[in-house]
Design a protein around this motif. Structure first.
Motif, PDB file in Angstrom:
ATOM      1  N   ASP A  29       0.338  -0.692   0.357  1.00 20.82           N
ATOM      2  CA  ASP A  29      -0.034  -0.175  -0.398  1.00 20.82           C
ATOM      3  C   ASP A  29       0.915   1.010  -0.332  1.00 20.82           C
ATOM      4  OD1 ASP A  29      -2.637  -1.825   0.179  1.00 20.82           O
ATOM      5  OD2 ASP A  29      -2.739  -1.131   2.482  1.00 20.82           O
ATOM      6  N   TRP A  30       1.696   1.522   1.158  1.00 23.39           N
ATOM      7  CA  TRP A  30       2.581   2.452   1.135  1.00 23.39           C
ATOM      8  C   TRP A  30       3.671   2.777  -0.285  1.00 23.39           C
ATOM      9  CZ3 TRP A  30       8.129   2.445   0.691  1.00 23.39           C
ATOM     10  CH2 TRP A  30       8.830   4.074   0.275  1.00 23.39           C
ATOM     11  N   ALA A  31       3.583   1.664  -0.998  1.00 23.58           N
ATOM     12  CA  ALA A  31       4.760   1.774  -2.065  1.00 23.58           C
ATOM     13  C   ALA A  31       4.111   2.654  -2.911  1.00 23.58           C
ATOM     14  CB  ALA A  31       4.825   0.389  -2.940  1.00 23.58           C
ATOM     15  N   GLU A  32       2.844   1.584  -3.765  1.00 14.82           N
ATOM     16  CA  GLU A  32       1.405   2.228  -4.399  1.00 14.82           C
ATOM     17  C   GLU A  32       1.195   4.178  -4.148  1.00 14.82           C
ATOM     18  OE1 GLU A  32      -1.731  -0.610  -3.829  1.00 14.82           O
ATOM     19  OE2 GLU A  32      -0.821  -2.399  -4.833  1.00 14.82           O
ATOM     20  N   ALA A  33       1.036   4.284  -3.100  1.00 13.06           N
ATOM     21  CA  ALA A  33       0.610   5.658  -2.419  1.00 13.06           C
ATOM     22  C   ALA A  33       1.719   5.790  -3.132  1.00 13.06           C
ATOM     23  CB  ALA A  33       0.370   5.320  -1.019  1.00 13.06           C
ATOM     24  N   GLU A  34       3.291   6.053  -2.845  1.00  9.53           N
ATOM     25  CA  GLU A  34       4.340   6.514  -3.568  1.00  9.53           C
ATOM     26  C   GLU A  34       4.544   6.830  -4.701  1.00  9.53           C
ATOM     27  OE1 GLU A  34       7.364   9.148  -2.323  1.00  9.53           O
ATOM     28  OE2 GLU A  34       6.134   8.213  -0.882  1.00  9.53           O
ATOM     29  N   LEU A  35       4.013   5.806  -4.913  1.00 13.91           N
ATOM     30  CA  LEU A  35       4.299   5.775  -6.710  1.00 13.91           C
ATOM     31  C   LEU A  35       3.168   6.923  -7.028  1.00 13.91           C
ATOM     32  CD1 LEU A  35       5.138   4.828  -9.127  1.00 13.91           C
ATOM     33  CD2 LEU A  35       3.705   2.593  -9.291  1.00 13.91           C
ATOM     34  N   ALA A  36       2.018   6.739  -6.534  1.00  8.91           N
ATOM     35  CA  ALA A  36       0.774   7.820  -7.450  1.00  8.91           C
ATOM     36  C   ALA A  36       1.192   9.070  -7.489  1.00  8.91           C
ATOM     37  CB  ALA A  36      -0.253   7.846  -6.511  1.00  8.91           C
ATOM     38  N   LEU A  37       1.761   9.586  -5.899  1.00  6.78           N
ATOM     39  CA  LEU A  37       2.683  10.517  -5.799  1.00  6.78           C
ATOM     40  C   LEU A  37       3.380  11.419  -6.949  1.00  6.78           C
ATOM     41  CD1 LEU A  37       2.496  13.085  -3.706  1.00  6.78           C
ATOM     42  CD2 LEU A  37       3.460  12.150  -2.414  1.00  6.78           C
ATOM     43  N   ALA A  38       3.809   9.878  -6.982  1.00  9.14           N
ATOM     44  CA  ALA A  38       5.631  10.675  -7.686  1.00  9.14           C
ATOM     45  C   ALA A  38       4.689  10.949  -9.187  1.00  9.14           C
ATOM     46  CB  ALA A  38       6.607   9.671  -8.160  1.00  9.14           C
ATOM     47  N   ARG A  39       3.930  10.022  -9.448  1.00 12.68           N
ATOM     48  CA  ARG A  39       2.885  10.544 -10.907  1.00 12.68           C
ATOM     49  C   ARG A  39       2.572  11.376 -10.813  1.00 12.68           C
ATOM     50  NH1 ARG A  39       0.264   4.713 -11.234  1.00 12.68           N
ATOM     51  NH2 ARG A  39       2.700   3.482 -12.435  1.00 12.68           N
ATOM     52  N   ALA A  40       1.899  11.899  -9.764  1.00 16.16           N
ATOM     53  CA  ALA A  40       0.552  13.211  -9.218  1.00 16.16           C
ATOM     54  C   ALA A  40       2.778  14.131  -9.689  1.00 16.16           C
ATOM     55  CB  ALA A  40      -0.131  13.320  -8.899  1.00 16.16           C
TER      56      ALA A  40
END
Length: 133
Positions: A29-40
Motif C-alpha cells: 500500500d505504501w509503495a502504491e501510494a508513493e508511486l501515485a504521488l510521484a506520478r502526480a
C-alpha cells in the motif's frame, strides 16, 4: 512439550504469520501510494514546463520585435549626444546583454518545484522543506 512460538494465541494477539502478512500488505500500500504521488508530481512538473515553454516562446518573439525597434531608436537618440554611431550602438548593446541576463535568471525561477515523494527526493536532492533523502 510445545515451544513458545508454537503455543496457541489465547491472549487475542495476532500470530507472527499474520503480522508478516499485514507488514507485506502495508508495504505494498505504501509503495502504491508513493508511486501515485510521484506520478502526480511528474504531471505537475510537466505542466509547469509546458507553461514555461509557452510563455518563453511568446516572450521571445515579442521581445525580439521590440528589441529591434528599441535598438534602432536608442542608437538614433544617442548618436547626436555621443557624436559617434558606433559608441551609441555599443552602449545599447551592453544594455541589451544585461537585459538578457536578467531575463535568464527570471526564466530559471519558473522551474522551481517542491518534492514530496521519496522517488523525487532521491533524484532531486533535499526537499524544499528541509528534509533530505
Amino acid at each position: 512439550m510445545l515451544n513458545q512460538a508454537d503455543a496457541p494465541h489465547d491472549s487475542g494477539r495476532p500470530g507472527i504469520s499474520e503480522l508478516f502478512e499485514r507488514l507485506g500488505a502495508d508495504g505494498r500500500d505504501w509503495a502504491e501510494a508513493e508511486l501515485a504521488l510521484a506520478r502526480a508530481e511528474l504531471g505537475e512538473l510537466k505542466s509547469q514546463a509546458m507553461r514555461a515553454a509557452v510563455f518563453a516562446s511568446i516572450a521571445f518573439a515579442a521581445t525580439f520585435c521590440a528589441m529591434v525597434a528599441l535598438t534602432q531608436a536608442g542608437i538614433a537618440v544617442l548618436t547626436p549626444l555621443l557624436g559617434s554611431e558606433a559608441l551609441a550602438a555599443l552602449i545599447v548593446g551592453i544594455v541589451l546583454v544585461l537585459l538578457v541576463i536578467a531575463s535568464a535568471f527570471s526564466l530559471m525561477r519558473c522551474f522551481s518545484w517542491r518534492t514530496e515523494s521519496i522517488f523525487f527526493r532521491w533524484f532531486g536532492g533535499p526537499s524544499s522543506h528541509g528534509g533530505g533523502a
